[in-house]
Design an enzyme around this catalytic site. Structure first.
Site, PDB file in Angstrom:
ATOM      1  N   ALA A 142       3.414  -5.963   5.596  1.00  0.00           N
ATOM      2  CA  ALA A 142       2.504  -7.012   6.201  1.00  0.00           C
ATOM      3  C   ALA A 142       0.992  -6.647   6.390  1.00  0.00           C
ATOM      4  O   ALA A 142       0.573  -5.464   6.197  1.00  0.00           O
ATOM      5  CB  ALA A 142       3.161  -7.323   7.588  1.00  0.00           C
ATOM      6  N   HIS A 143       0.339  -7.735   6.971  1.00  0.00           N
ATOM      7  CA  HIS A 143      -1.072  -7.571   7.135  1.00  0.00           C
ATOM      8  C   HIS A 143      -1.589  -6.099   8.045  1.00  0.00           C
ATOM      9  O   HIS A 143      -0.894  -5.929   9.068  1.00  0.00           O
ATOM     10  CB  HIS A 143      -1.638  -8.816   8.074  1.00  0.00           C
ATOM     11  CG  HIS A 143      -0.899  -8.964   9.176  1.00  0.00           C
ATOM     12  ND1 HIS A 143      -1.551  -8.505  10.203  1.00  0.00           N
ATOM     13  CD2 HIS A 143       0.001  -9.890   9.564  1.00  0.00           C
ATOM     14  CE1 HIS A 143      -0.643  -8.963  11.512  1.00  0.00           C
ATOM     15  NE2 HIS A 143      -0.128  -9.740  11.113  1.00  0.00           N
ATOM     16  N   ASN A 144      -2.501  -5.553   7.641  1.00  0.00           N
ATOM     17  CA  ASN A 144      -3.260  -4.379   8.542  1.00  0.00           C
ATOM     18  C   ASN A 144      -2.390  -3.117   8.585  1.00  0.00           C
ATOM     19  O   ASN A 144      -2.615  -2.625   9.599  1.00  0.00           O
ATOM     20  CB  ASN A 144      -3.692  -5.009   9.968  1.00  0.00           C
ATOM     21  CG  ASN A 144      -4.661  -6.055   9.772  1.00  0.00           C
ATOM     22  OD1 ASN A 144      -4.269  -7.228   9.907  1.00  0.00           O
ATOM     23  ND2 ASN A 144      -5.876  -5.447   9.501  1.00  0.00           N
TER      24      ASN A 144
END
Length: 295
Positions: free
Chosen positions: A223-225
């Site tokens: 997922a993001h980051n």
């Protein structure tokens, strides 16, 4: 069966591992097979010393250095510290499983991209604007790389993976949801492999990081980051939720799920199917649902 010229094999083992292989009488080519097939005129390997020598037919066996060889053994045994590594190097040297040789005419490449020398891109790939792909990286068929993604050298992105997709973020307003735009990117280091059908989402504002030497198996989700530390292994069907920090040299087994915002320490091991809801200390093994420390 796959085959190798015996003379070339002898040269390779001597030059690469300082191992001597005696000439094989009347045998110009040697074949490869699985250990359980155990056919004559073959090259094989084993990682343990519990060999049934009564049924051993292979011409050459790459074996651990502590193995005991019976008298009158007809198989030539090559003793090494890491048999699997030696066998892998033989495969790497004599065989090539990469079928992409150039940049396909069907690949769609955006504007202002930097595609370095030696890059190979398969059929029906989509490369967004401002993408950087490092030297000698391979992009397999059907891969999608969204804009602003940075990929290091000597990477392998396997078929139909998606790099830099939109993150999953929403804010509820009364009976509706507002989608949160993700305007960051994905940065992939050198020597990274991403499995088929794996998705790595871009950061909300900053970057999703996959550092040097990371290997991700098929059908996983990052997922993001997220920040995946150097040389970490992520097996198939793993879900890493947003903003997770993973230390270097960690091992994440198949089917693991890691909740958002936690930290996995260096050299940690997450056992098969673990549901990880809390941070994990360095050099710690956890397993189960919820994940708990192995005692």
């Amino acid at each position: 069966m796959h085959k190798i010229n015996v003379t070339e094999l002898c040269k390779f083992l001597h030059n690469e591992f300082s191992v001597s292989l005696e000439p094989l009488s009347q045998l110009k080519e040697i074949f490869l097979c699985d250990l359980d097939e155990n056919e004559p005129n073959t090259l094989n390997w084993c990682s343990k010393d519990n060999i049934d020598w009564n049924t051993m037919k292979a011409a050459v066996l790459i074996a651990p250095s502590n193995i005991k060889i019976p008298m009158n053994c007809k198989t030539q045994v090559v003793k090494v510290e890491r048999p699997r590594l030696v066998f892998a190097k033989i495969l790497e040297n004599f065989f090539n499983d990469i079928t992409i040789h150039d940049i396909s005419e069907s690949a769609k490449i955006g504007t202002n991209c930097q595609i370095h020398s030696g890059v190979r891109i398969g059929h029906n790939c989509v490369i967004g604007d401002n993408v950087i792909i490092g030297k000698n990286s391979i992009i397999d068929h059907g891969v999608i790389i969204q804009k602003n993604t940075q990929i290091g050298k000597q990477c392998m992105l396997n078929a139909n993976c998606i790099i830099g997709g939109h993150g999953f973020g929403y804010e509820k307003v009364e009976e509706d949801y507002i989608r949160i735009p993700h305007i960051g990117n994905v940065v992939i280091g050198d020597g990274v492999e991403v499995g088929a059908l794996t998705c790595i989402n871009r950061g909300t504002l900053g970057s999703t990081l996959v550092n040097n030497g990371v290997k991700i198996d098929d059908s996983s989700f990052i997922a993001h980051n997220v920040n995946v530390g150097k040389n970490t292994i992520i097996c198939s069907h793993v879900v890493i939720c947003g903003s997770v920090q993973i230390g270097k040299n960690s091992w994440i087994a198949p089917g693991v799920m890691v909740r958002d915002g936690i930290t996995i320490g260096e050299s940690a091991t997450l056992g098969m199917g673990a549901i990880v809801t809390k941070s994990v200390d360095a050099q710690t093994i956890v397993f189960g649902n919820p994940a708990r420390k192995k005692i």
